[in-house]
Design a protein around this motif. Structure first.
Motif, short mmCIF file in Angstrom:
data_model
loop_
_atom_site.label_atom_id
_atom_site.label_comp_id
_atom_site.label_asym_id
_atom_site.label_seq_id
_atom_site.Cartn_x
_atom_site.Cartn_y
_atom_site.Cartn_z
N PRO A 119 0.83 -1.21 0.00
CA PRO A 119 0.00 0.00 0.00
C PRO A 119 0.87 1.26 0.00
N GLY A 120 0.42 2.27 -0.72
CA GLY A 120 1.16 3.52 -0.76
C GLY A 120 2.09 3.62 -1.96
N VAL A 121 2.26 2.51 -2.68
CA VAL A 121 3.10 2.53 -3.87
C VAL A 121 2.20 2.41 -5.09
N ALA A 122 2.51 3.18 -6.11
CA ALA A 122 1.68 3.16 -7.32
C ALA A 122 1.98 1.90 -8.13
N GLY A 123 1.17 0.86 -7.92
CA GLY A 123 1.44 -0.41 -8.56
C GLY A 123 0.63 -0.68 -9.82
N ASP A 124 -0.51 0.00 -9.95
CA ASP A 124 -1.41 -0.28 -11.08
C ASP A 124 -0.72 -0.13 -12.44
N VAL A 125 0.23 0.80 -12.47
CA VAL A 125 0.88 1.09 -13.74
C VAL A 125 1.65 -0.12 -14.27
N PHE A 126 2.01 -1.05 -13.40
CA PHE A 126 2.72 -2.24 -13.87
C PHE A 126 1.85 -3.06 -14.83
N GLY A 127 0.63 -3.36 -14.37
CA GLY A 127 -0.28 -4.11 -15.24
C GLY A 127 -0.61 -3.34 -16.50
N MET A 128 -0.78 -2.03 -16.35
CA MET A 128 -1.10 -1.19 -17.51
C MET A 128 0.02 -1.24 -18.54
N GLN A 129 1.25 -1.09 -18.05
CA GLN A 129 2.38 -1.09 -18.98
C GLN A 129 2.51 -2.45 -19.66
N THR A 130 2.24 -3.52 -18.90
CA THR A 130 2.38 -4.86 -19.45
C THR A 130 1.38 -5.09 -20.59
N ILE A 131 0.12 -4.70 -20.38
CA ILE A 131 -0.85 -4.96 -21.45
C ILE A 131 -0.57 -4.07 -22.65
N CYS A 132 -0.15 -2.83 -22.43
CA CYS A 132 0.11 -1.96 -23.58
C CYS A 132 1.33 -2.42 -24.35
N HIS A 133 2.33 -2.89 -23.63
CA HIS A 133 3.51 -3.41 -24.31
C HIS A 133 3.13 -4.60 -25.19
N ALA A 134 2.28 -5.48 -24.64
CA ALA A 134 1.89 -6.68 -25.38
C ALA A 134 1.04 -6.30 -26.60
N THR A 135 0.01 -5.49 -26.38
CA THR A 135 -0.88 -5.18 -27.51
C THR A 135 -0.14 -4.39 -28.59
N SER A 136 0.77 -3.52 -28.19
CA SER A 136 1.49 -2.77 -29.22
C SER A 136 2.46 -3.69 -29.97
N ASN A 137 2.74 -4.87 -29.40
CA ASN A 137 3.55 -5.85 -30.13
C ASN A 137 2.68 -6.86 -30.88
N GLY A 138 1.38 -6.55 -31.01
CA GLY A 138 0.52 -7.40 -31.83
C GLY A 138 -0.15 -8.54 -31.07
N ILE A 139 -0.02 -8.54 -29.74
CA ILE A 139 -0.64 -9.61 -28.95
C ILE A 139 -2.03 -9.14 -28.50
N LEU A 140 -2.95 -10.08 -28.47
CA LEU A 140 -4.31 -9.77 -28.05
C LEU A 140 -4.33 -9.54 -26.53
N GLY A 141 -4.91 -8.41 -26.09
CA GLY A 141 -4.90 -8.08 -24.68
C GLY A 141 -6.30 -7.83 -24.13
N VAL A 142 -6.55 -8.36 -22.94
CA VAL A 142 -7.84 -8.14 -22.28
C VAL A 142 -7.56 -7.47 -20.95
N TYR A 143 -8.27 -6.39 -20.67
CA TYR A 143 -8.07 -5.67 -19.41
C TYR A 143 -9.36 -5.76 -18.61
N VAL A 144 -9.28 -6.36 -17.43
CA VAL A 144 -10.47 -6.54 -16.60
C VAL A 144 -10.57 -5.36 -15.64
N ALA A 145 -11.53 -4.47 -15.93
CA ALA A 145 -11.67 -3.24 -15.17
C ALA A 145 -12.61 -3.45 -14.00
N SER A 146 -12.11 -3.34 -12.76
CA SER A 146 -12.94 -3.57 -11.59
C SER A 146 -13.16 -2.33 -10.75
#
Ligand SMILES: Nc1nc2c(ncn2[C@@H]2O[C@H](COP(=O)(O)OP(=O)(O)OP(=O)(O)O)[C@@H](O)[C@H]2O)c(=O)[nH]1
Ligand SMILES: [Mg+2]
Lengths: 120, 390
Positions: free
Chosen positions: B29-56
């Motif tokens: 807690p207190g550390v900005a961690g969400d950006v890790f998952g965000m960066q991972t999916i964007c890196h993948a999709t921009s490399n042509g991989i299909l990405g699904v983001y589950v928004a809760s």
């Protein structure tokens, strides 16, 4: 009279202001030109650090888009250290007594700075 | 393998996350961690991989805005970026998304939707969960942990990679331990450093079951735009008068400033580098002896040092060695930069090594700071050394 002697005279003038205990003139890059230190410490380091302070203060204010500082004043329990540009190439720095009034000191420093600028 | 796109991390994970495996970013807690998952999916999709983001925990449109704040344009990913809307149902709002979880507080409803996506994905891809902790808050801890097993099996079946953002709120000891040790094939801890002079954030591998674990942690910084960068808060550039320190700092940095008067540095140079996933703040010292107190002052907390030498000026080499002493840098990674190699009298790095009497394991690299030649090679070498030390 050599430039150095004339600068010495300017410092002697500052020394007559009772509240100024030490004074020095250096280039903007912190090389000692003349000092009236009354054996208070090492003038070479003193002026180099003064040049650092003034230069860093000028960069700090200009980074914020503000004008160049007129002077840097450092307050200690033993007195005030005042550092002021003397034209684009030189600066003048003084150490005052603890209870010195700033008004007179600043006026005398401004006069000295103007003389220094014209001498070099 | 699907790369995480986090600098250094793919190296630690031997390339990324294999198909059918899972990874959790376990954030304190207190550390900005969400950006890790965000960066991972964007890196993948921009490399042509299909990405699904589950928004809760965020409205899908706001999610797209959040991504674009980092400079990641999800609309450019040509439909490879799919959002599962597990948010709108909470506030009773309509959803524009193809996949909508009708009751986000019911784990079965969520599972149903996730399974449907996995089945319908046209090829193996990556599924990133915005916040596993939010799902736990909504659906219950043990219910969620049970569902995780089901999702993992399904992902394995369809060769999808699963990535979770998880914030370690005060859940039960058992739940936290379970997330840390059992539920995923890999666990990346993301934490903060407090109490030190430098306040920073780091990540490191806690667990990985497809390769040997690299017990290293990496400092990072989040840039907007830009995302996560491996980060070195202070690299010192020192060396004798006129060696080219200020020139070097400017050649290396995206932006830099020097406090110079009459052609010499009287206070410091400061620059910021952002390059190939690495960011660093660079501090250049004065070189003239009368400023030695400043050199000492600037060198505190440095994590690596460049010693700049004018390769034509052998008489100053001793002074260079002396400056390393002044910086009290003993034991820190050092790269000696043999600058001004464009000049005909310049000594080669090997000749300089002999002059300095430096052992063979000390890095001495040629450069022409004035044109930028060799500057980035030297930077990458030092960055590698600093990161290895961790
Ligand atoms: N030929 C050549 N000249 C260089 C090179 N790098 C820097 N210089 C020149 O060397 C002089 C000193 O450069 P600076 O970057 O100010 O050196 P410095 O080490 O910061 O100097 P101080 O701050 O005064 O100690 C300048 O005239 C530069 O143009 C180089 O790679 N080749
Ligand atoms: Mg310099």
């Amino acid at each position: 009279m050599s430039t150095s002697e004339m600068l010495g005279k300017v410092l002697a003038g500052l020394g007559k202001v009772g509240e100024i205990e030490a004074s020095a003139i250096s280039t903007r890059d912190g090389l000692l030109m003349n000092a009236d230190m009354h054996a208070a410490g090492d003038p070479e380091t003193f002026v180099a650090m003064s040049a650092t302070m003034l230069g860093a203060a000028e960069t700090a204010t200009s980074e914020l888009g503000k004008s160049v500082p007129n002077r840097v004043i450092v307050e200690t329990d033993d007195g005030k250290l005042i550092c002021m540009g003397a034209g684009p190439k030189a600066l003048v720095v003084v150490m005052t007594a603890p209870d010195a009034g700033l008004g007179l000191v600043l006026v005398e420093m401004a006069k000295a700075a103007e003389k220094i600028e014209r001498l070099i | 393998m699907i790369e995480t796109g986090i600098p250094k991390l793919d190296g630690y994970l031997h390339g990324g996350v294999p198909e059918g495996r899972s990874l959790v970013y376990y954030t304190y807690p207190g550390v900005a961690g969400d950006v890790f998952g965000m960066q991972t999916i964007c890196h993948a999709t921009s490399n042509g991989i299909l990405g699904v983001y589950v928004a809760s925990s965020t409205d899908p449109q706001m999610i797209r805005d959040q991504f674009s704040e980092f400079g990641w344009a999800t609309e450019d990913y040509n439909g490879r970026f799919i959002v599962v809307d597990a948010f709108s149902g909470l506030i009773g709002a309509d959803s524009q998304e193809r996949y909508v979880v009708s009751d986000p507080e019911d784990v079965n409803s969520l599972t149903q939707c996730i399974k449907k996506v996995m089945e319908e994905m046209s090829e193996p891809g990556i599924i990133v969960f915005e916040s596993l902790s939010t799902i736990m808050d909504l659906c219950g801890e043990s219910e969620t942990l049970d569902a995780l097993e089901e999702w993992s099996q399904y992902a394995m079946l369809y060769d999808h990679a699963l990535v979770y953002n998880f914030t370690a709120w005060p859940y039960s000891e058992e739940t936290l331990l379970h997330v840390k040790e059992n539920v995923c094939n890999s666990v990346i801890s993301v934490g903060g450093i407090t109490g030190d002079v430098i306040f920073g954030q780091y990540f490191g591998v806690l667990k990985v079951d497809w390769t040997d674990i690299a017990r290293k942690s990496t400092l990072f910084k989040v840039l907007k735009p830009g995302g996560i960068r491996a980060y070195i808060p202070k690299i010192l550039v020192t060396g004798p008068f006129d060696a080219g320190k200020s020139t070097f700092v400017h050649a290396l940095s995206n932006r830099a400033i020097s406090v110079d008067r009459l052609g010499t540095t009287i206070a410091l140079d400061h620059g910021h580098v952002d390059r190939k996933g690495f960011a660093a703040d660079i501090f250049g010292t004065p070189g003239q002896e009368r400023f030695d107190p400043i050199v000492k002052l600037l060198s505190g907390e440095a994590m690596g040092i460049f010693l700049l030498l004018d390769s034509t000026n052998t008489t100053d080499f001793k002074r260079g060695k002396r400056m390393l002493e002044i910086t009290e840098s003993f034991g820190l990674p050092v790269v000696i930069v043999a600058n001004k190699q464009d000049m005909s009298e310049a000594l080669t790095p090997e000749e300089i090594r002999r002059e300095l009497d430096m052992p063979a394991n000390v890095q001495i690299m040629p450069a022409v700071a004035a044109t930028g030649e060799g500057v980035f090679e030297a930077f990458e070498t030092l960055v590698d050394m600093v990161m290895e030390v961790d």
